[in-house]
Write a protein that holds these residues in place. Structure first.
Motif, PDB file in Angstrom:
ATOM      1  N   GLU A   1       0.850  -1.183   0.000  1.00  0.00           N
ATOM      2  CA  GLU A   1       0.000   0.000   0.000  1.00  0.00           C
ATOM      3  C   GLU A   1       0.883   1.229   0.000  1.00  0.00           C
ATOM      4  O   GLU A   1       1.925   1.277   0.640  1.00  0.00           O
TER       5      GLU A   1
ATOM      6  N   PRO B   1      -4.014  -3.264 -17.311  1.00  0.00           N
ATOM      7  CA  PRO B   1      -3.866  -2.404 -16.135  1.00  0.00           C
ATOM      8  C   PRO B   1      -3.746  -3.221 -14.851  1.00  0.00           C
ATOM      9  O   PRO B   1      -4.163  -4.375 -14.787  1.00  0.00           O
ATOM     10  N   CYS B   2      -3.166  -2.588 -13.837  1.00  0.00           N
ATOM     11  CA  CYS B   2      -2.986  -3.226 -12.534  1.00  0.00           C
ATOM     12  C   CYS B   2      -3.631  -2.358 -11.463  1.00  0.00           C
ATOM     13  O   CYS B   2      -3.643  -1.138 -11.568  1.00  0.00           O
ATOM     14  N   ASN B   3      -4.127  -2.993 -10.433  1.00  0.00           N
ATOM     15  CA  ASN B   3      -4.696  -2.280  -9.294  1.00  0.00           C
ATOM     16  C   ASN B   3      -3.631  -2.120  -8.218  1.00  0.00           C
ATOM     17  O   ASN B   3      -2.932  -3.072  -7.891  1.00  0.00           O
ATOM     18  N   ILE B   4      -3.535  -0.907  -7.682  1.00  0.00           N
ATOM     19  CA  ILE B   4      -2.690  -0.653  -6.519  1.00  0.00           C
ATOM     20  C   ILE B   4      -3.565   0.068  -5.495  1.00  0.00           C
ATOM     21  O   ILE B   4      -4.643   0.554  -5.819  1.00  0.00           O
ATOM     22  N   ILE B   5      -3.080   0.157  -4.276  1.00  0.00           N
ATOM     23  CA  ILE B   5      -3.816   0.858  -3.223  1.00  0.00           C
ATOM     24  C   ILE B   5      -3.005   2.081  -2.804  1.00  0.00           C
ATOM     25  O   ILE B   5      -1.840   1.964  -2.437  1.00  0.00           O
TER      26      ILE B   5
ATOM     27  N   ARG C   1      -7.301   3.569  -1.050  1.00  0.00           N
ATOM     28  CA  ARG C   1      -8.225   3.523  -2.192  1.00  0.00           C
ATOM     29  C   ARG C   1      -7.595   2.774  -3.350  1.00  0.00           C
ATOM     30  O   ARG C   1      -6.396   2.884  -3.600  1.00  0.00           O
ATOM     31  N   ASN C   2      -8.428   2.056  -4.074  1.00  0.00           N
ATOM     32  CA  ASN C   2      -7.985   1.340  -5.267  1.00  0.00           C
ATOM     33  C   ASN C   2      -7.670   2.330  -6.375  1.00  0.00           C
ATOM     34  O   ASN C   2      -8.409   3.285  -6.586  1.00  0.00           O
ATOM     35  N   MET C   3      -6.598   2.084  -7.098  1.00  0.00           N
ATOM     36  CA  MET C   3      -6.215   2.936  -8.213  1.00  0.00           C
ATOM     37  C   MET C   3      -5.684   2.037  -9.322  1.00  0.00           C
ATOM     38  O   MET C   3      -4.998   1.056  -9.059  1.00  0.00           O
ATOM     39  N   ILE C   4      -5.995   2.391 -10.555  1.00  0.00           N
ATOM     40  CA  ILE C   4      -5.539   1.595 -11.687  1.00  0.00           C
ATOM     41  C   ILE C   4      -4.355   2.298 -12.335  1.00  0.00           C
ATOM     42  O   ILE C   4      -4.404   3.495 -12.608  1.00  0.00           O
TER      43      ILE C   4
ATOM     44  N   ASN D   1       3.191  -0.284 -12.239  1.00  0.00           N
ATOM     45  CA  ASN D   1       3.119  -1.234 -11.132  1.00  0.00           C
ATOM     46  C   ASN D   1       4.461  -1.942 -10.935  1.00  0.00           C
ATOM     47  O   ASN D   1       4.946  -2.068  -9.803  1.00  0.00           O
TER      48      ASN D   1
END
Length: 109
Positions: free
Chosen positions: A1, A26-30, A34-37, A43
């Motif tokens: 995170e 795309p990848c999800n990060i926090i 909050r989630n963010m692409i 990433n």
């Protein structure tokens, strides 16, 4: 995170310059819970930088600029020269290593 820093606490930061790569994976990060692409390359760069032994404050366009707001993007792109020139250092990330890139780096040394 990952977390964000408020401007009054920013005295020294690094800016990440990276190749965006393909947008279709795309990848999800926090960030701040909050989630963010972000792109796969952003990433991978963050993962690589997080494996280092020290915390660092990074400016990353994909995170610091709202990519869904064209007006904000246009304004921020005009400030990028200042953002990069005021950094402690610029980190350039060209992507994951391959046999060919390892070969070139080896012979550049």
């Amino acid at each position: 995170e990952y977390t964000t820093a408020s401007p009054e606490h920013i005295c020294s930061y690094a800016a990440l310059s990276y190749t965006w790569g393909h947008l279709f994976r795309p990848c999800n990060i926090i960030v701040d819970g909050r989630n963010m692409i972000v792109t796969k390359n952003a990433n991978l760069a963050l993962r690589d930088l997080c494996n280092q032994d020290q915390d660092q404050l990074l400016w990353i366009d994909a995170i610091c600029i709202n990519q869904n707001n064209n007006e904000e993007r246009e304004q921020q792109v005009q400030k990028m020269g200042s953002i990069y020139s005021n950094t402690k250092r610029v980190i350039i990330w060209l992507g994951e290593a391959t046999y060919n890139t390892d070969y070139v780096i080896y012979y550049m040394k």
